[in-house]
Design an enzyme around this catalytic site. Structure first.
Site, PDB file in Angstrom:
ATOM      1  N   THR A 182       0.878  -1.178   0.000  1.00  0.00           N
ATOM      2  CA  THR A 182       0.000   0.000   0.000  1.00  0.00           C
ATOM      3  C   THR A 182       0.908   1.219   0.000  1.00  0.00           C
ATOM      4  O   THR A 182       2.048   1.148   0.471  1.00  0.00           O
ATOM      5  CB  THR A 182      -0.885   0.048   1.248  1.00  0.00           C
ATOM      6  N   GLU A 329      -5.367  -4.293  -0.976  1.00  0.00           N
ATOM      7  CA  GLU A 329      -5.769  -5.470  -0.184  1.00  0.00           C
ATOM      8  C   GLU A 329      -6.861  -6.292  -0.874  1.00  0.00           C
ATOM      9  O   GLU A 329      -7.145  -7.410  -0.476  1.00  0.00           O
ATOM     10  CB  GLU A 329      -6.303  -5.026   1.191  1.00  0.00           C
ATOM     11  N   LYS A 438     -15.884  14.861  11.493  1.00  0.00           N
ATOM     12  CA  LYS A 438     -16.752  14.443  12.598  1.00  0.00           C
ATOM     13  C   LYS A 438     -17.181  15.688  13.356  1.00  0.00           C
ATOM     14  O   LYS A 438     -16.474  16.185  14.214  1.00  0.00           O
ATOM     15  CB  LYS A 438     -16.022  13.447  13.493  1.00  0.00           C
ATOM     16  N   TRP A 443     -21.434  12.713  11.127  1.00  0.00           N
ATOM     17  CA  TRP A 443     -20.424  12.564  10.087  1.00  0.00           C
ATOM     18  C   TRP A 443     -20.772  13.384   8.848  1.00  0.00           C
ATOM     19  O   TRP A 443     -21.896  13.341   8.354  1.00  0.00           O
ATOM     20  CB  TRP A 443     -20.291  11.087   9.671  1.00  0.00           C
TER      21      TRP A 443
END
Ligand code: ADP
Length: 542
Positions: A182, A329, A438, A443
């Site tokens: 990654t 992934e 946040k 959110w």
């Protein structure tokens, strides 16, 4: 009683299919100074010569063969030869910092590194730190390279000395074949080791009409780098299907990409939004300059493509602009956004609402969105939850690390993304969990705000980040890049946002910046912006 053959799911049979069924089909690579062409028959022979050469240099089954290279035919040969001989293809991201590059090479314990001549300085700089690498193989167009690396071999000369026969060994389908790290936006990069089995299933599934939807009648061009999550599987799927492949080499600016699509009559291409923004700008600035009528599909993933851009490409080029979601992934194909039959006749705006979503899960994968107790949140297109995924081409742990329950809870991968799923099953990424704003326990999706801002005429790019607020903990700050010469004011942006969002979603402040910093794979680098505005006092604070 099981009556079926248990032939191993190994990449050899898929890769050999290209040369077998399409021996005369072309593979075209743009180099800095010329265009290189050869056929699948040549690819098959050279992959075997390379396997012989690597074996002579001592590469054994399981050994890692690193590549530091642009998209091109030699890179494809290594994609082919390393896994088929039982070694592991380890693609190195050429935009990593020197420190990260050395870390990744040592962590992977690469025994050989194949490097494009113009990228030699990146490796030379860290030569003293990568002592376990036994050989460097230089992919040179002149054969006259100079390097301080030792021992260094000329790729083409090595191949020329070898036989075109090589018997691929019998391999266990669970043996490793590919390693990607990654890009490490936080902490050290983490390795994901693909197996023959995982990549075999990913390759076969990835070509399906409802996923990438590739056929042998296409001409494909992966603009997404071959060091970024295996160019989304396109080189493997392309070779399996014997499709004409075009590689852009080091030049991926808008003008070069447009020219190559025109010259090679590319029908199908894939890249991150930044690439397509460059192409869109080029086409807008040079109307009528290019004939891109061959193009039928553009795949876009890696980050959310702005709605306005999807609309522009579909309206102006008549292409199907398809969004996909995935990560290193997930091999990387996770979801792909295809319109369902009953949506075909929907009004344009409603169809765009769907196209703006990341799409439906690939067959064979399961996705969930959950709250912190792992309870499923409603699939109403509104409720946000942590996105979990599992399936045969999803990582179950990181390479040389113990699985942790926060990243791999209960046999799932926690993607680190926050998403919604609508009643039709379409997933949309609301944010990376670390990019969410946040605000007072609620959110706010930075991606939604960015998308809306990027639809305002005169906006070139926009990134929304969370900034500390004494009352709400965090509030959105919009960093906007004006198009050259645009007459764009904050009021115009606020007016537009006011039509789409509740008041409490409105950015507390809009600042104009020169450009949005990008990560090594061309995504908006919000970590840099967050650092830049770490001490920023919002205008809304008393
Ligand atoms: P890195 O983590 O280094 O950026 P990846 O390429 O593996 O490397 O990034 C995967 C991430 O990219 C996903 O977790 C997601 O946050 C983001 N991403 C990928 N596709 C999309 C998409 N279509 N919309 C929004 N975000 C996306």
């Amino acid at each position: 009683m099981n009556t079926m053959m248990n032939t191993p799911l190994t990449m050899q049979v898929l890769m050999d299919r290209g040369p077998l069924i399409s021996p005369n089909v072309e593979i075209v690579s743009k180099m800095r100074d010329r265009v290189h062409r050869y056929t699948y028959a040549d690819l098959g022979k050279r992959a075997r010569q390379l396997a012989n050469a690597l074996a002579k240099l001592g590469v054994k089954q399981g050994d890692r063969v690193g590549t530091l290279a642009w998209n091109g035919y030699r890179h494809l040969e290594i994609y082919y030869a390393a896994p088929c001989m039982g070694a592991v293809l380890h693609t190195l991201n050429l935009r990593l910092s020197a420190e990260q590059l050395a870390y990744v090479i040592n962590h992977a314990d690469d025994s050989v590194i194949c490097v494009d001549e113009d990228l030699l300085p990146l490796i030379e700089k860290i030569a003293g730190e990568i002592k376990n690498v036994k050989h460097f193989i230089v992919m040179s167009n002149t054969g006259e390279f100079k390097t301080t690396l030792a021992p260094a071999h000329d790729y083409d000369k090595l191949l020329a000395a070898e036989s075109i026969e090589f018997a691929w060994p019998e391999l266990d389908e669970n043996s490793p074949m590919g390693l990607c790290y990654t890009s490490g936006t936080t902490g050290n990069p983490k390795g994901v080791m693909y197996t023959h089995r995982s990549n075999y299933i990913h390759t076969i599934t990835g070509g399906l009409p409802d996923l990438l939807g590739l056929t042998s009648t296409d001409t494909i061009m992966a603009v997404v780098p071959m060091f970024h999550a295996n160019a989304w599987g396109m080189p493997y799927i392309g070779t399996m299907l014997g499709i004409k492949q075009v590689f852009p080499g080091p030049t991926m600016d808008g003008a070069s990409v447009c020219q190559l699509i025109q010259d090679e009559k590319v029908t199908y291409t894939g890249g991150v939004p930044t690439i397509w923004l460059g192409v869109m700008n080029e086409l807008q600035h040079s109307p009528g300059k290019y004939d891109l009528s061959s193009l039928r599909t553009m795949i876009c993933g890696g980050s959310a493509p702005p709605r306005a851009m999807i609309d522009w490409f579909e309206a102006n080029l008549g292409v199907d602009f398809i969004q996909a979601w995935g990560m290193t992934e997930t091999s990387p194909l996770g979801t792909v956004c295809r319109i369902k039959p009953h949506m075909k006749e929907w009004p344009r705006d409603r169809k765009l609402d769907v196209k703006q979503r990341a799409g439906l899960p690939a067959p064979g994968l399961e996705i969930r969105i959950v709250d912190d107790n792992f309870d499923e949140v409603p699939h109403d297109g509104q409720a946000m939850g942590r996105l979990l995924v599992r399936g045969p081409w999803i990582a179950s742990t990181y390479y040389r690390e113990e699985p942790t329950s926060d990243k791999f809870p209960h046999g799932w991968l926690d993607t680190g993304d926050v998403a919604t799923i609508d009643p039709e099953g379409y997933m949309a990424i609301a944010d990376r969990s670390k990019d969410l704003v946040k605000s007072g326990g609620e959110w706010i999706s930075s991606v939604d705000l960015e998308n809306a801002i990027m639809a305002v005429p005169g906006v070139a790019e926009a990134a929304v980040i969370a900034v500390f607020h004494s009352k709400w903990q965090e509030r959105p700050l919009a960093c906007v890049v004006r198009k050259p010469g645009a007459d764009l004011t904050k009021e115009i942006i606020y007016d537009h946002l006011g039509k789409h969002f509740a008041n409490w979603w409105m950015p507390d402040e809009i600042v104009f910046i020169d450009s949005v910093p990008k990560t090594s794979v061309g995504k908006f680098d919000k970590k840099v912006l967050r650092n830049q505005f770490a001490e920023h006092k919002l205008e809304t604070e008393e």
